[in-house]
Design a protein around this motif. Structure first.
Motif, PDB file in Angstrom:
ATOM      1  N   VAL A  12      36.377  86.900  96.418  1.00 39.65           N
ATOM      2  CA  VAL A  12      37.598  87.481  95.597  1.00 39.65           C
ATOM      3  C   VAL A  12      36.986  88.075  94.528  1.00 39.65           C
ATOM      4  N   LEU A  70      36.229  87.164 101.033  1.00 41.10           N
ATOM      5  CA  LEU A  70      37.731  87.750 101.056  1.00 41.10           C
ATOM      6  C   LEU A  70      38.154  87.436 102.296  1.00 41.10           C
ATOM      7  N   THR A 109      45.845  88.311  96.319  1.00 36.41           N
ATOM      8  CA  THR A 109      44.861  89.035  96.023  1.00 36.41           C
ATOM      9  C   THR A 109      45.112  90.672  96.359  1.00 36.41           C
TER      10      THR A 109
END
Length: 520
Positions: A109, A146, A157
């Motif tokens: 992330v 991710l 996100t």
């Protein structure tokens, strides 16, 4: 400096949209002032997402004009995140998400958002980035891969990536779908803060989840402007479903057979543990699903629900290392994943993504890539339903006459007869989800696993689908695992509840629609 309220932020004059010769949006006109924000509502297939894409600059109107303040940066967050590129191979499964060795090259992330930050020409400080992550409650996810995020974590996100681009007008497509109650409330507060600082917000949503920050509402009906009113004057038309449904009786069920296989233990797990990337995802999970039972699986975002399901669908290789029985057979005794999948009808937000081809992780960040959204498969809706017989993602093997008949019958039952030959991509997201439901049901499996199956469906479609599940479970004795964040959405056929929290069993027991009996 803010402009006076009388100045228009956005003005649509007889704006219309056609795609492949089909009218999606009939000419409509409306205005937004500098301080106003907008919700776009309407039944599934009414044109909400397409109007949002026009407002965000992803699509150009076919007729009329859209006047926007000069220099206004417009971005959109799609309902689907497109974080992964899909190859379009004939057969794919979800297991790569759970294999550490295949995730080494995938960004975390933090790496993903830093890439956005570097590309951002307006500049943002590290302090501002940290504060943004804190406000969205994803600061603890910075080192997470991710593609290993839960559905709700991915949504937050996505939003962070777009806000780093500092848009002046932001379109959010169904931002509350897939979020638990706490996350929805937090996002609502966050969006109000953004509007208060001058962001022009456009939210595509159902009438029940219009954010507090919204001042104007558009309701579409079959591509027409049905209402454009102030928020306090809005009265939703809950009967305006975009689809018509035939009766839920015979002859459909007369041509369906009960599941061919009879099992005692569809699922039995004992003290199951799952670790991923050094993190404990599931801890000491013991659970048994017997033939004829219908379970609701509950828990907040990140509780471990998707990981638990991945063990049952055979997509998670850690099933081999645990005491796990699937369909009366110990995991790891010579069965293939396809031997397991043939007994399961499955729908999830992640599976939906496998039917959309993306252009990769980084170049689908709004405002950074050459294209605003993914390129899609050319499969028809009938192709997608037929792929359920062989658990394929892509074009199927040649179907039999019986399979063709069954697939068409399911599309008819779900109100999509006219969509058989149309490309899957031309359906709205809600209609795509209905097609995937037909794909899960088409082989009359002994076990249905439905992970947030009503995401993107309007109220009438949701009601219809829950009725269908009740009939299925009664008529065919189908077993069910149903995942939802909303207790009001639990089908009446559900007999048991399992609730997870932080990867552990919080509660487990029988359920009669109102009373829960906890089994220790």
């Amino acid at each position: 400096m803010n402009q006076p309220e009388s100045i228009q932020m956005l003005e649509a004059n007889r704006l219309g949209l056609k795609i492949a010769g089909e009218t999606i949006i009939h000419p409509l006109s409306f205005q937004l002032k500098q301080s106003e924000s907008l919700a776009i509502t309407g039944a599934s297939g009414s044109g909400k997402t397409m109007l949002g894409r026009v407002l965000a600059g992803q699509l150009s109107p076919s007729s009329g004009e859209l006047l926007i303040n000069p220099g206004l940066r417009r971005l959109m967050v799609d309902q689907q995140d497109h974080f992964i590129a899909f190859s379009g191979r004939r057969s794919l499964h979800d297991g790569l998400r759970y294999e550490n060795q295949d995730m080494e090259m995938e960004p975390t992330v933090q790496e993903f958002l830093l890439r956005v930050k570097v590309k951002n020409t307006t500049g943002i400080s590290e302090t501002a980035l940290s504060e943004l992550l804190k406000q969205l409650e994803i600061e603890h996810l910075s080192d997470r891969k991710l593609l290993q995020l839960s559905n709700g974590e991915r949504k937050r996100t996505q939003l962070a990536a777009v806000l780093l681009q500092k848009p002046g007008l932001l379109v959010l497509d169904q931002p509350f779908v897939g979020l638990d109650f706490h996350s929805r409330a937090n996002l609502n507060r966050f969006l109000k803060q953004q509007v208060d600082t001058g962001l022009c917000l456009v939210v595509i949503t159902d009438p029940k989840h219009i954010p507090e920050s919204i001042s104007r509402v558009i309701e579409l009906k079959k591509g027409n402007l049905h209402q454009f009113v102030r928020r306090d004057a809005y009265r939703p038309d809950f009967n305006a479903s975009g689809m018509s449904f035939p009766d839920l009786t015979l002859p459909l069920f007369s041509q369906l057979s009960n599941p061919k296989h009879t099992f005692f233990n569809l699922v039995r797990m004992n003290q199951v543990q799952v670790r991923l990337g050094g993190r404990q995802i599931l801890k000491n999970i013991s659970w048994q699903v017997q033939s004829g039972e219908q379970w609701a699986l509950l828990g907040p975002n990140g509780a471990g629900k998707s990981t638990l399901l991945s063990l049952i669908t055979a997509d998670n290789p850690q099933g081999y290392a645990n005491d796990l029985i699937l369909f009366d057979r110990q995991r790891g005794t010579g069965e293939s994943i396809w031997d397991i999948k043939k007994h399961i009808g499955f729908v999830s937000p992640e599976l939906h993504l496998y039917f959309l081809r993306g252009a990769g992780i980084y170049n689908t960040i709004p405002g950074l890539g050459a294209s605003g959204h993914a390129n899609y498969s050319a499969m028809t809706c009938l192709d997608v339903v037929l792929s359920g017989f062989h658990d394929e993602v892509g074009f199927t093997s040649s179907p039999t006459d019986g399979q063709q008949k069954s697939a068409r019958a399911w599309l008819a039952t779900l109100g999509l007869t006219s969509w058989q030959k149309r490309p899957f991509v031309h359906a709205s997201l809600g209609e795509q989800r209905v097609v995937l439901l037909a794909r899960a049901l088409v082989k009359s499996p002994p076990l249905l696993i439905l992970d947030e199956p009503c995401q993107g469906l309007d109220s009438q479609q949701t009601k219809r689908f829950l009725q269908l599940l009740n009939v299925l479970c009664h008529q065919l004795k189908t077993s069910l695992i149903y995942v939802t964040h909303r207790k009001a959405e639990i089908p009446a056929c559900v007999t048991h509840l399992l609730q997870l929290e932080n990867g552990e069993v919080k509660s487990k027991g029988t359920y009669d629609g109102s009373t829960f009996q906890w089994n220790h």
